[in-house]
Design a protein around this motif. Structure first.
Motif, PDB file in Angstrom:
ATOM      1  N   LYS A 122     -26.664 -10.796 -14.847  1.00 33.20           N
ATOM      2  CA  LYS A 122     -26.485 -12.020 -14.076  1.00 33.20           C
ATOM      3  C   LYS A 122     -27.363 -11.943 -12.838  1.00 33.20           C
ATOM      4  CE  LYS A 122     -22.928 -14.994 -12.193  1.00 33.20           C
ATOM      5  NZ  LYS A 122     -21.550 -15.075 -11.701  1.00 33.20           N
ATOM      6  N   GLY A 123     -27.922 -13.080 -12.431  1.00 32.08           N
ATOM      7  CA  GLY A 123     -28.787 -13.130 -11.272  1.00 32.08           C
ATOM      8  C   GLY A 123     -28.043 -12.867  -9.974  1.00 32.08           C
ATOM      9  N   LEU A 124     -28.792 -12.568  -8.927  1.00 32.46           N
ATOM     10  CA  LEU A 124     -28.199 -12.183  -7.653  1.00 32.46           C
ATOM     11  C   LEU A 124     -28.046 -13.322  -6.669  1.00 32.46           C
ATOM     12  CD1 LEU A 124     -30.073  -8.804  -7.122  1.00 32.46           C
ATOM     13  CD2 LEU A 124     -27.808  -9.180  -8.069  1.00 32.46           C
ATOM     14  N   ARG A 125     -28.474 -14.517  -7.024  1.00 26.17           N
ATOM     15  CA  ARG A 125     -28.340 -15.649  -6.098  1.00 26.17           C
ATOM     16  C   ARG A 125     -26.875 -15.942  -5.836  1.00 26.17           C
ATOM     17  NH1 ARG A 125     -31.957 -20.779  -7.132  1.00 26.17           N
ATOM     18  NH2 ARG A 125     -31.180 -21.199  -5.042  1.00 26.17           N
ATOM     19  N   GLY A 126     -26.554 -16.111  -4.580  1.00 21.74           N
ATOM     20  CA  GLY A 126     -25.193 -16.461  -4.201  1.00 21.74           C
ATOM     21  C   GLY A 126     -24.237 -15.296  -4.113  1.00 21.74           C
ATOM     22  N   THR A 127     -24.735 -14.079  -4.255  1.00 26.59           N
ATOM     23  CA  THR A 127     -23.860 -12.913  -4.161  1.00 26.59           C
ATOM     24  C   THR A 127     -23.868 -12.365  -2.740  1.00 26.59           C
ATOM     25  OG1 THR A 127     -25.630 -11.406  -4.806  1.00 26.59           O
ATOM     26  CG2 THR A 127     -24.240 -12.267  -6.561  1.00 26.59           C
ATOM     27  N   GLN A 128     -22.902 -11.525  -2.446  1.00 31.77           N
ATOM     28  CA  GLN A 128     -22.824 -10.900  -1.128  1.00 31.77           C
ATOM     29  C   GLN A 128     -23.990  -9.929  -0.949  1.00 31.77           C
ATOM     30  OE1 GLN A 128     -19.080  -8.993  -0.550  1.00 31.77           O
ATOM     31  NE2 GLN A 128     -17.911 -10.784  -1.168  1.00 31.77           N
ATOM     32  N   SER A 129     -24.411  -9.758   0.286  1.00 35.47           N
ATOM     33  CA  SER A 129     -25.546  -8.873   0.548  1.00 35.47           C
ATOM     34  C   SER A 129     -25.206  -7.427   0.188  1.00 35.47           C
ATOM     35  CB  SER A 129     -25.977  -8.975   2.007  1.00 35.47           C
ATOM     36  OG  SER A 129     -24.920  -8.586   2.856  1.00 35.47           O
ATOM     37  N   ARG A 130     -23.947  -7.025   0.376  1.00 32.21           N
ATOM     38  CA  ARG A 130     -23.547  -5.663  -0.005  1.00 32.21           C
ATOM     39  C   ARG A 130     -23.676  -5.454  -1.501  1.00 32.21           C
ATOM     40  NH1 ARG A 130     -17.885  -4.085   2.430  1.00 32.21           N
ATOM     41  NH2 ARG A 130     -18.380  -2.283   1.154  1.00 32.21           N
ATOM     42  N   HIS A 131     -23.379  -6.478  -2.278  1.00 34.01           N
ATOM     43  CA  HIS A 131     -23.484  -6.361  -3.725  1.00 34.01           C
ATOM     44  C   HIS A 131     -24.942  -6.301  -4.156  1.00 34.01           C
ATOM     45  CE1 HIS A 131     -19.187  -8.012  -4.563  1.00 34.01           C
ATOM     46  NE2 HIS A 131     -19.206  -7.027  -3.675  1.00 34.01           N
ATOM     47  N   ARG A 132     -25.793  -7.049  -3.468  1.00 34.87           N
ATOM     48  CA  ARG A 132     -27.229  -6.977  -3.773  1.00 34.87           C
ATOM     49  C   ARG A 132     -27.774  -5.588  -3.494  1.00 34.87           C
ATOM     50  NH1 ARG A 132     -29.055 -11.914  -0.424  1.00 34.87           N
ATOM     51  NH2 ARG A 132     -26.852 -12.305  -0.257  1.00 34.87           N
ATOM     52  N   LEU A 133     -27.308  -4.968  -2.421  1.00 31.97           N
ATOM     53  CA  LEU A 133     -27.737  -3.611  -2.095  1.00 31.97           C
ATOM     54  C   LEU A 133     -27.229  -2.605  -3.127  1.00 31.97           C
ATOM     55  CD1 LEU A 133     -27.267  -3.596   1.785  1.00 31.97           C
ATOM     56  CD2 LEU A 133     -29.418  -3.605   0.513  1.00 31.97           C
ATOM     57  N   SER A 134     -26.041  -2.834  -3.645  1.00 33.22           N
ATOM     58  CA  SER A 134     -25.494  -1.946  -4.679  1.00 33.22           C
ATOM     59  C   SER A 134     -26.324  -2.032  -5.958  1.00 33.22           C
ATOM     60  CB  SER A 134     -24.045  -2.304  -4.977  1.00 33.22           C
ATOM     61  OG  SER A 134     -23.242  -2.074  -3.856  1.00 33.22           O
ATOM     62  N   VAL A 135     -26.730  -3.238  -6.325  1.00 32.80           N
ATOM     63  CA  VAL A 135     -27.564  -3.410  -7.516  1.00 32.80           C
ATOM     64  C   VAL A 135     -28.910  -2.725  -7.298  1.00 32.80           C
ATOM     65  CG1 VAL A 135     -28.799  -5.120  -8.905  1.00 32.80           C
ATOM     66  CG2 VAL A 135     -26.414  -5.497  -8.291  1.00 32.80           C
ATOM     67  N   LYS A 136     -29.455  -2.856  -6.109  1.00 33.22           N
ATOM     68  CA  LYS A 136     -30.722  -2.203  -5.781  1.00 33.22           C
ATOM     69  C   LYS A 136     -30.580  -0.680  -5.850  1.00 33.22           C
ATOM     70  CE  LYS A 136     -34.824  -2.935  -3.701  1.00 33.22           C
ATOM     71  NZ  LYS A 136     -35.926  -3.638  -4.327  1.00 33.22           N
ATOM     72  N   ALA A 137     -29.433  -0.163  -5.381  1.00 35.43           N
ATOM     73  CA  ALA A 137     -29.186   1.277  -5.408  1.00 35.43           C
ATOM     74  C   ALA A 137     -29.083   1.798  -6.844  1.00 35.43           C
ATOM     75  CB  ALA A 137     -27.912   1.599  -4.642  1.00 35.43           C
ATOM     76  N   LEU A 138     -28.637   0.947  -7.752  1.00 35.94           N
ATOM     77  CA  LEU A 138     -28.590   1.331  -9.166  1.00 35.94           C
ATOM     78  C   LEU A 138     -29.976   1.313  -9.804  1.00 35.94           C
ATOM     79  CD1 LEU A 138     -25.388  -0.600 -10.270  1.00 35.94           C
ATOM     80  CD2 LEU A 138     -25.671   1.874 -10.192  1.00 35.94           C
ATOM     81  N   GLY A 139     -30.968   0.768  -9.103  1.00 40.40           N
ATOM     82  CA  GLY A 139     -32.331   0.743  -9.617  1.00 40.40           C
ATOM     83  C   GLY A 139     -32.642  -0.487 -10.439  1.00 40.40           C
ATOM     84  N   LEU A 140     -31.824  -1.525 -10.318  1.00 38.56           N
ATOM     85  CA  LEU A 140     -32.021  -2.754 -11.084  1.00 38.56           C
ATOM     86  C   LEU A 140     -32.669  -3.800 -10.194  1.00 38.56           C
ATOM     87  CD1 LEU A 140     -28.491  -2.787 -12.685  1.00 38.56           C
ATOM     88  CD2 LEU A 140     -30.598  -2.011 -13.757  1.00 38.56           C
ATOM     89  N   ASN A 141     -33.760  -4.390 -10.664  1.00 43.58           N
ATOM     90  CA  ASN A 141     -34.484  -5.369  -9.867  1.00 43.58           C
ATOM     91  C   ASN A 141     -34.458  -6.755 -10.475  1.00 43.58           C
ATOM     92  OD1 ASN A 141     -35.357  -3.442  -7.918  1.00 43.58           O
ATOM     93  ND2 ASN A 141     -36.881  -2.728  -9.393  1.00 43.58           N
ATOM     94  N   LYS A 142     -34.826  -6.859 -11.734  1.00 42.17           N
ATOM     95  CA  LYS A 142     -34.913  -8.163 -12.405  1.00 42.17           C
ATOM     96  C   LYS A 142     -33.789  -8.318 -13.414  1.00 42.17           C
ATOM     97  CE  LYS A 142     -39.950  -8.392 -12.326  1.00 42.17           C
ATOM     98  NZ  LYS A 142     -41.130  -8.466 -13.182  1.00 42.17           N
ATOM     99  N   LEU A 143     -33.584  -9.519 -13.847  1.00 41.51           N
ATOM    100  CA  LEU A 143     -32.611  -9.816 -14.881  1.00 41.51           C
ATOM    101  C   LEU A 143     -32.981  -9.053 -16.148  1.00 41.51           C
ATOM    102  CD1 LEU A 143     -30.157 -11.642 -14.926  1.00 41.51           C
ATOM    103  CD2 LEU A 143     -31.566 -13.402 -15.926  1.00 41.51           C
ATOM    104  N   ASN A 144     -32.004  -8.495 -16.810  1.00 40.67           N
ATOM    105  CA  ASN A 144     -32.144  -7.708 -18.041  1.00 40.67           C
ATOM    106  C   ASN A 144     -32.823  -6.363 -17.843  1.00 40.67           C
ATOM    107  OD1 ASN A 144     -30.787  -9.466 -19.826  1.00 40.67           O
ATOM    108  ND2 ASN A 144     -32.597 -10.778 -19.898  1.00 40.67           N
TER     109      ASN A 144
END
Length: 61
Positions: free
Chosen positions: A13-35
């Motif tokens: 799922k895309g990151l638009r509209g999510t909390q900034s902390r959640h975006r940082l968590s996704v980045k920490a997992l190494g995920l950048n783009k959809l899929n």
């Protein structure tokens, strides 16, 4: 290494509209783009990040 399990994490799922902390968590997992898929070592810290953004990712054991 007896405990060298890995898990695959996919951003479904895309990151638009999510909390900034959640975006940082996704980045920490190494995920950048959809899929994007990353194979990560199964550890409590990685599981904590996944639990925080469970609605954005899909986990394959």
């Amino acid at each position: 290494m007896a405990n060298s399990k890995t898990i695959k994490v996919r951003l479904v799922k895309g990151l638009r509209g999510t909390q900034s902390r959640h975006r940082l968590s996704v980045k920490a997992l190494g995920l950048n783009k959809l899929n994007d898929v990353r194979e990560l070592k199964d550890s409590p810290s990685v599981r904590g990040l996944i639990n925080q953004v469970y609605y954005l990712v899909q986990v394959e054991e």
